[in-house]
Write a protein that holds these residues in place. Structure first.
Motif, PDB file in Angstrom:
ATOM      1  N   TYR A  30      31.284  42.473  32.039  1.00  0.00           N
ATOM      2  CA  TYR A  30      32.313  42.753  33.032  1.00  0.00           C
ATOM      3  C   TYR A  30      31.647  43.246  34.305  1.00  0.00           C
ATOM      4  N   GLN A  69      39.944  39.360  35.932  1.00  0.00           N
ATOM      5  CA  GLN A  69      40.776  40.138  35.036  1.00  0.00           C
ATOM      6  C   GLN A  69      42.026  40.594  35.769  1.00  0.00           C
ATOM      7  N   ASN A 100      41.470  36.473  30.478  1.00  0.00           N
ATOM      8  CA  ASN A 100      41.669  37.056  31.807  1.00  0.00           C
ATOM      9  C   ASN A 100      42.221  38.472  31.745  1.00  0.00           C
ATOM     10  N   MET A 123      41.795  42.472  30.191  1.00  0.00           N
ATOM     11  CA  MET A 123      40.869  43.430  29.613  1.00  0.00           C
ATOM     12  C   MET A 123      41.500  44.102  28.403  1.00  0.00           C
TER      13      MET A 123
END
Length: 1582
Positions: free
Chosen positions: A1388, A1414, A1490, A1492
């Motif tokens: 990330y 995200q 897409n 978290m």
């Protein structure tokens, strides 16, 4: 004595000021008592050596303090003037007096009461300019001079000299002239006396002379600086000057006589004197024929000319002349006997001076020579007189000239022998001489006939007889036997050969045509063969061109002899030799030779017997001859043996022509038919047995023919019969006209015509050109007539271009008629309409016609005058036609006939230094009438609104309109009631019109507009506005600023204002006499045509009748102080501080600041100018001329040798990309105009227009369109391939071409384009974002940018962090390493744009790194990288701002799981507790890549720290976190309900509702164990 009263020019107010503020001193008044003097004012005692006056007595102090005094002994009893300053007497010129007294004794002194000049009695070499109670001056005499004075009686003057001082003069002579001591320059420079009682001050003119009374016997000379008096001993004795004294009417000259050692005035005599004032000039005295008055004036002298000396004695030649030389001036000259050039000649009547016993002016004759008395050998040996003047020229050895004193043949020639001695000789009848006066072929000979000798032009390749003349002055041979003038017109004397013949082509009849030379008594003698001696036959030519013209034949009927040319007129054969009976036959092949052999008995041989020439024409050796000259015989013979007939090989079969005096191979073109009698037969029948032959002259062959070409025309040149071929039948031509000759060919072309007259006599037209009526249309093949009874030939014209003739069908229009031996009128036209053409007609007047011929695309017009009609190319313009109400208008190569309106039209034809234009005038009765007129000086407004006709100079020219004012060539009658009393006589009725133009149109000013143009008076470049330009005071022009204009009263002259012109206020100004008036205008004329005047950034040009503004694009280096262009040969004029650089386009000019970097200019001088920034100066570089093509190639006229610029012949600047050799092609750059900036590369990058180039000096990238070389446009980028665009990266002046790198964006700050090369195309981002950008060759980084209307603005260079670019790449940027690199591991990444991405990195580098943005829930908060962020639209997570930080709001805060290890301790514990105690999780997991994985919680009481710009929250609860309340009820955290709610048991998870804070046994044991281990460790270490 009072000397010369001054006039007081001071104004009253100046006097008042002077009186008030100037301290006036004077000799103190005193009282004397008992030898003591007391100053009246202040009662002071008189000091020692001080003076005072008491009554009329002047006292001198003799003690320091007692006041003792006595009558001043310095003042004598002599009558005189005494001057004082501060009570001290003045004895020299060192002090200026404050008072003055006239004393007759020391006790009789009176104060001077009149201003003037006085002699200081105590210092007679000084004078005093005395001003009563003013600024008096003591003046020391520095030169001999005089001063005028006026007493009551008699008159006086003061004469001063440096030796004796000054003294009064009481009487004068009538012509006394003195230098005035008060003169300044020429003003009041002299005192002149015209009687014993009359003297006055005069202002002499420059260059005037007077006998000096100042220096007795000397001379006063006045020049522009003033007058000076010279004593006789410094003058050149015995010299003459113009007398400007009072007696100049009777004594015109001043003579400085050595015998009397003085200068005196004398009466002038006729003729010339050497001017003593300037030895290079003369004084000429002329006697009036009626009044006998003598007038004398200074005249310029002419070098190498002679003047009759006025002081010479008439009876002798000694010093009879004055001769002037350029360097040595004029001096006396004693001539020899002979002729001399008269320096005072006005015509042939007085062009020469003849000296015999004495010298006198004499008349000369046109085109005649005289022996020059001033000759030096051959140099200037002759004087030659033309119709207007005479001049000296060099003579040549052994040469003849026409004598100017000839009387018939007597004294007709001047001869210079081989020893350079000249003599006068008489001409000999019927003799020719080389005319040495001729410099070309004109009049190259002198011919003497029975009456006189005269110059005549020679005939080329001709011989002339010259007669021997025994010269008494020379023993050498004077003449040769012949004069020969060669084929080029050069003539020379030659010696004839014995027994030889020469042709006199100049002979008018037979008696002089043939010259025979033979030996007589050992000398070659040449004479004309008389008519009776000339025989029929041929003479062998002995002349210079005998190899080309070997034979001469004489025609007794035509009274003429001709030389025959080999091959064309002399064909191979045998010729009877008329000039030598011992060698009767001349054999001609490639050349001609005589033979004594009388017989060659072979086929093709000859027999000469009994003066008859016979021909062996067959195998039986039968002979034939032509016994008369009236007919010839023709034999078709086959030669059987070589070397029999000249240059005719064995087996050759052709026709031989037998004439009375020759046997030759037939040389003719065309056809002929032979009868059985071997004579020409005109009734031709073709067939297998016919004797019809086709002959080719150039091959000397004739071939038997049995057929002909149908519809072709043939000619028998011998019989002059033409034929038409129809199905192998030859029909005689009977129709008058022209036919294409089918019997003569040049290859496949038929370039010849046949012409047949009304008698059916047909001849060949050998050099046809232009158009002929085709008479062949009268003949049609019978087969065609039978097939179509109405058939006709529509090709009514024949066109011949010199190489071929073709028949054609004409279009309607005019054609130039061709010439021939029968049609010799050159100004004829053929007009055709509807397929019918009229007979050629002569054009009686000058007119033009539209050309319908084949050459009309390049020569669209036919010009006819009374002599010739011809097609011609034209300039754009108009032409008159035969119809007065029509004109022909031509634009480029296209012409059309128009019906014009009234006005002026530019005449498009060549004007040959004559001012021609066309004027069309509409008459009420007759309509429009157009004529070619002679233009007047000035401009005409044409009927085309943007065109002027300029007739200011030798020819009228077409001028496109441009901003300016022009004086019209036309005038208008004044109809205004305005007073015109100030106009000239002609202008009382007419004034010139004015024309004003802008770039689009011109028009003549109306009367109202004209009234607004001010009228100026002009003198010596000074102008005043003469009178109000209009009666309306509201529009009255009182000031004309620089750059504007005014005119004189009749508008014939324009004045250009160089500074402000004001209105005339009074007569003083109008006379231009005020000292303050300065030059403020110029009289517009071509005198200033080379100047450039700049006002308000407008550049003005002046020429005759015009003021225009510069409108030609270019760069102009103008010296604004001298108003001139910088000199193309002097670089200092470019670097002059007054030289400014102006850039002009079609609209305006602007001042250009000095460049700041290296630059090149192709300026208005078509010079290449380089600016060097290091030295801050301009310099010349080599002007290499190059030819530029639009393919970006150029060819220089010399090696470039490291130079990177060249210039076209138009003055355009070109940059060469590489080293190019002379006359080879290379890559170059040139802009199309001054508005278009392009880039050119030559070791460095330049931005350039058509006349300048400037070095690029910045650090950036430049995107260039490879086709236009301009800045690449957005369209070029999005539609273009890589070969359309080039990228240059520049680090200041170091620019290089860059190959684009993948994944890298290039930014151009000029056009704000951001582009990247990908898959063979250029792309540009469509949306704002981040990209890896290079802004210059030293800078590659991630930049944030925004896209606005196809433009890209770089907002900032990013700092440390992660950035996801618009090309879907994730980069990491570091501050320390100052670079950005692509990520190298999956994970990330929270970017600098506050967005979260999850990226998958392929370590095998098979797949591209893929990143997924995200998403977040708008309005919720996320804890990322140790701070809280709020989710906004578009999943942007900005750090929490104060406005979103509320103490009372409950908010959802999500904690991304990937940051678990970095979460706040309390959050991390809570997450762990849920897992440990509740058998659950706080994490909300997502299956969408897409989204978290997050741990949400409910928070409140937001606190914002402004210093570190961070927010903090209090935790309420975390997702699925359970607490036990005071009632022992389990509460579970609900995100949807923003807090705890009752926890409902779950059978599947019994631990769900356990308290999340409870510790398990495992945890208890774990922590206990940990504490023990820590304690033991501590004990061990200590």
């Amino acid at each position: 004595m009072m000397i010369y009263k001054h006039k007081n020019y001071r104004t009253p107010w100046l006097i008042l000021l002077y009186t008030l503020f100037h301290k006036v001193y004077s000799l103190s008044e005193c009282s004397e008592s008992s030898g003591k003097c007391t100053i009246t004012k202040g009662q002071k005692l008189l000091e020692k050596n001080k003076y005072c006056i008491s009554g009329t007595s002047i006292y001198l102090g003799s003690s320091e303090s007692t006041g003792d005094c006595a009558i001043a002994s310095t003042i004598t009893s002599t009558d005189g003037y005494y001057f004082f300053k501060n009570n001290e007497i003045i004895k020299n010129a060192d002090s200026d007096p404050d008072s003055g007294f006239h004393c007759t004794s020391n006790s009789s002194c009176n104060k001077i009461t009149e201003n003037g000049i006085y002699i200081n009695t105590l210092s007679p070499k000084n004078i005093v300019s005395y001003v009563q109670e003013g600024s008096s001056k003591s003046i020391a005499i520095s030169t001999n001079c005089a001063f005028l004075t006026k007493l009551s009686s008699p008159p006086h003057l003061i004469k001063c000299d440096l030796e004796n001082g000054c003294s009064a003069v009481n009487s004068f002579s009538q012509n006394d002239v003195y230098i005035n001591g008060l003169g300044k320059g020429l003003k009041n420079a002299l005192i002149s006396c015209n009687s014993q009682t009359q003297c006055s001050v005069i202002t002499p003119l420059e260059n005037t002379y007077y006998v000096s009374t100042t220096d007795e016997g000397g001379l006063i000379i006045c020049s522009k600086d003033g007058c000076r008096s010279s004593s006789f001993n410094v003058l050149t004795p015995n010299t003459y000057y113009i007398n400007n004294g009072n007696d100049q009417e009777t004594k015109q000259l001043i003579f400085c006589d050595s015998s009397s050692t003085s200068c005196k005035t004398v009466e002038g005599k006729e003729n010339f004197y050497v001017n003593g004032a300037n030895k290079t000039t003369l004084i000429q005295c002329i006697k009036d024929a009626e009044t006998s008055e003598i007038t004398c004036s200074v005249e310029g002298s002419k070098s190498d000319k002679f003047y009759l000396n006025a002081v010479a004695t008439d009876s002798t030649k000694e010093n009879a002349f004055i001769k002037c030389e350029d360097n040595d001036g004029c001096a006396f000259y004693t001539p020899e006997q002979g002729y001399y050039l008269n320096g005072d000649a006005s015509s042939l009547d007085d062009a020469l001076i003849l000296c015999e016993e004495s010298c006198s002016v004499t008349k000369s004759n046109n085109n005649s020579f005289y022996i020059n008395g001033a000759r030096v050998g051959l140099k200037n040996g002759l004087i030659y007189c033309t119709l207007t003047s005479c001049y000296a020229l060099n003579a040549s050895l052994d040469s003849f000239y026409l004598s100017g004193i000839a009387s018939g043949l007597e004294d007709a020639l001047i001869y210079f022998d081989r020893s350079s001695a000249p003599s006068i000789v008489s001409g000999i009848t019927n003799s020719y001489y080389l005319n040495r006066a001729s410099t070309n072929s004109t009049n190259a000979l002198i011919n003497c006939n029975e009456d006189s000798c005269f110059a005549t032009s020679e005939i080329n390749d001709s011989y002339y007889i010259t007669k021997t003349y025994e010269n008494e002055l020379s023993n050498t041979e004077v003449f040769k036997t012949l004069v020969y003038c060669n084929f080029k017109g050069k003539c020379a004397n030659v010696i004839g050969e014995n027994n030889s013949y020469y042709l006199n082509r100049a002979a008018s009849d037979l008696k002089d045509a043939l010259i025979k030379c033979e030996m007589v008594e050992g000398v070659i003698n040449c004479d004309a063969v008389t008519s009776s001696q000339i025989k029929l036959g041929y003479y062998l030519n002995a002349g210079d061109r005998a190899s080309h013209y070997p034979l001469i034949t004489c025609d007794t009927n035509a009274e003429k002899c001709n030389a025959l040319a080999i091959e064309t007129e002399v064909t191979p054969g045998y010729y009877v030799n008329a000039g030598d009976p011992t060698s009767s036959i001349i054999i001609c092949g490639e050349k001609c030779d005589i033979t004594t052999n009388l017989s060659v008995e072979q086929v093709g041989g000859y027999l000469y017997r009994n003066s008859v020439l016979n021909f062996y024409y067959d195998k039986t050796l039968t002979v034939a001859n032509a016994t008369t000259s009236s007919f010839d015989l023709y034999f078709y013979v086959k030669i059987t043996q070589n070397d029999v007939f000249p240059i005719t090989p064995s087996g050759k079969e052709t026709i031989f022509k037998v004439s009375k005096y020759s046997i030759t191979r037939l040389a003719i073109d065309g056809i002929l038919s032979l009868g059985s009698d071997h004579k020409i037969n005109t009734n031709v029948q073709l067939g297998n047995t016919s004797n019809v032959y086709s002959c080719i002259k150039s091959k000397l062959t004739c071939t038997r023919i049995t057929t002909c070409i149908t519809n072709a025309f043939y000619l028998n040149k011998i019989s002059n019969v033409g034929y038409f071929c129809d199905s192998n039948s030859l029909i005689k031509l009977t129709k008058v006209g022209y036919y294409i000759d089918g019997s003569r060919h040049n290859g496949s072309n038929t370039p010849y015509l046949i012409y047949c007259n009304g008698d059916a006599k047909c001849v060949s037209v050998d050099e046809p050109f232009q158009y002929y009526l085709n008479a062949g249309i009268n003949y049609l093949p019978q087969s065609l007539s039978n097939f179509s009874p109405n058939a006709k030939n529509e090709k009514v014209l024949i066109y011949c271009n010199g190489m071929n003739c073709n028949s054609l069908i004409p279009s309607t229009g005019y054609y130039v008629a061709g010439l021939s031996s029968v049609d010799v009128i050159e100004n004829r036209l053929i007009y055709c309409s509807n397929g019918v053409c009229n007979e050629p007609r002569p054009i009686s007047n000058k007119a033009y016609f539209i050309n319908s011929g084949v050459d009309n695309t390049i020569k669209p017009i036919i010009s006819c005058d009374t002599n010739v009609c011809s097609t011609k190319s034209v300039n754009p313009g108009y032409f008159i036609t035969e119809k007065e109400d029509y004109l022909i208008q031509c634009e480029s190569s296209t012409c059309k006939e128009i019906k014009p309106s009234a006005g002026y039209f530019f005449y498009g034809d060549y004007q040959s230094k004559s001012k021609l234009l066309i004027e069309c005038v509409s008459h009420p009765a007759t309509g429009m009438e157009c004529n070619l007129i002679q233009g007047e000086a000035g401009y005409y407004v044409s009927t085309t609104k943007n065109v002027l006709i300029n007739c200011a100079h030798e020819e009228c020219k077409l001028t496109l309109s441009k901003n300016g004012i022009f004086r019209s060539a036309t005038t208008s009658k004044v109809s205004s009631k305005r007073s015109l009393s100030h106009l000239s006589t002609r202008a009382n009725t007419y004034i010139y019109n004015l024309i004003i133009c802008n770039k689009d149109e011109c028009h003549e000013l109306s009367s109202l507009e004209m009234a607004l143009i001010p009228i100026c008076s002009f003198l010596d470049d000074k102008c005043y506005i003469e009178s109000p330009s209009t009666s309306d005071s509201s529009t009255e022009i009182t000031t004309i600023p620089a750059g504007n204009y005014c005119t004189n009263s009749d508008r014939s002259q324009i004045y250009f204002a160089t500074s402000s012109i004001s209105i005339k206020k009074n007569e003083v100004e109008s006379s231009f006499s005020t000292p303050s008036s300065t030059k403020n205008c110029l009289e517009v004329s071509k005198k200033y045509s080379e100047n450039f005047y700049v006002y308000q950034n407008i550049i003005y040009k002046l020429n005759d009748y015009s003021i225009t503004q510069i409108s030609n694009p270019g760069y102009y280096f103008i010296n604004v102080a001298t108003n001139t262009l910088a000199s193309p040969t002097d670089i200092s004029t470019y670097n002059d501080e007054n030289t400014k650089l102006f850039k002009c386009d079609d609209e305006q000019c602007e001042l250009i600041n000095r460049p700041e970097k290296t630059a090149y200019f192709a300026d208005a001088n078509k010079k290449i100018i380089k600016y060097d920034e290091d030295n801050d100066c301009y310099s010349f570089i080599k002007d290499i001329i190059c030819i530029y093509s639009n393919t970006n190639k150029c060819i220089p006229n010399s090696n470039m040798n490291g130079q990177n610029v060249c210039i076209t012949y138009k003055g355009e600047l070109v940059i060469t990309s590489s080293e190019i050799q002379s006359h080879e092609s290379g890559t170059c750059y040139k802009s199309k105009d001054i508005h278009t900036n392009i880039y050119g590369y030559s070791r460095n990058l330049y931005t350039m227009n058509v006349y300048s180039a400037q070095l690029i000096q910045n650090t950036s990238y430049i995107f260039i369109n490879n086709i236009s070389h301009t800045n690449a446009s957005y369209k070029d980028i999005v539609n273009g391939k890589t070969n359309y665009i080039s990228i240059y990266g520049c680090l200041m002046s170091n620019c290089k071409l860059f190959e684009p790198q993948d994944s890298l964006y290039y930014y151009n700050s000029i056009s704000n384009y951001l582009i990247k090369y990908e898959n063979g195309l250029w792309i540009t981002p469509k949306t704002s974002g981040y990209a890896l950008v290079t802004t210059n060759p030293n800078e590659i980084h991630i930049y944030k940018f925004s896209v606005v209307s196809d433009k890209v603005i770089l907002e900032n260079r990013v700092s440390e962090g992660f950035y996801y670019t618009v090309d879907e790449e994730m980069y990491t940027c570091g501050d320390k390493i100052n670079t950005c690199e692509k990520i190298s591991e999956s994970g990330y990444y929270f970017t600098g744009s506050d967005e979260m991405y999850y990226c998958l990195y392929d370590s095998e580098h098979i797949e591209k790194t893929t990143c997924y943005k995200q998403t977040c829930t708008p309005g919720q908060y996320y804890f990322i990288e140790d701070r809280y962020h709020r989710c906004e639209k578009g999943s942007i997570m900005h750090p929490v701002a104060p406005k979103y930080c509320s103490r009372f709001d409950k908010v959802v805060i999500n904690f991304p799981v990937m940051y678990k290890e970095n979460l706040p301790n309390r959050i991390r514990k809570a997450i762990d507790n849920v897992e440990l105690h509740n058998n659950s999780t706080a994490v909300i997991k997502s299956t969408n890549i897409n989204n978290m994985n997050i741990v949400p919680g409910i928070f409140t009481n937001c606190k914002y720290n402004s210093e570190d710009e961070m927010a903090d929250f209090d935790l309420i609860c975390l997702n699925n976190y359970v607490e036990i309340d005071k009632d022992k009820d389990a509460k579970i955290c609900s995100i949807e309900n923003f807090g705890f709610i009752e926890c409902e048991a779950d059978s599947q998870n019994p631990e769900k509702c356990h308290a999340s804070l409870a510790l398990s046994k495992f945890h208890y044991v774990h922590w206990t164990f940990t504490i023990i281990i820590a304690f033991i460790t501590y004990l061990f270490l200590n």
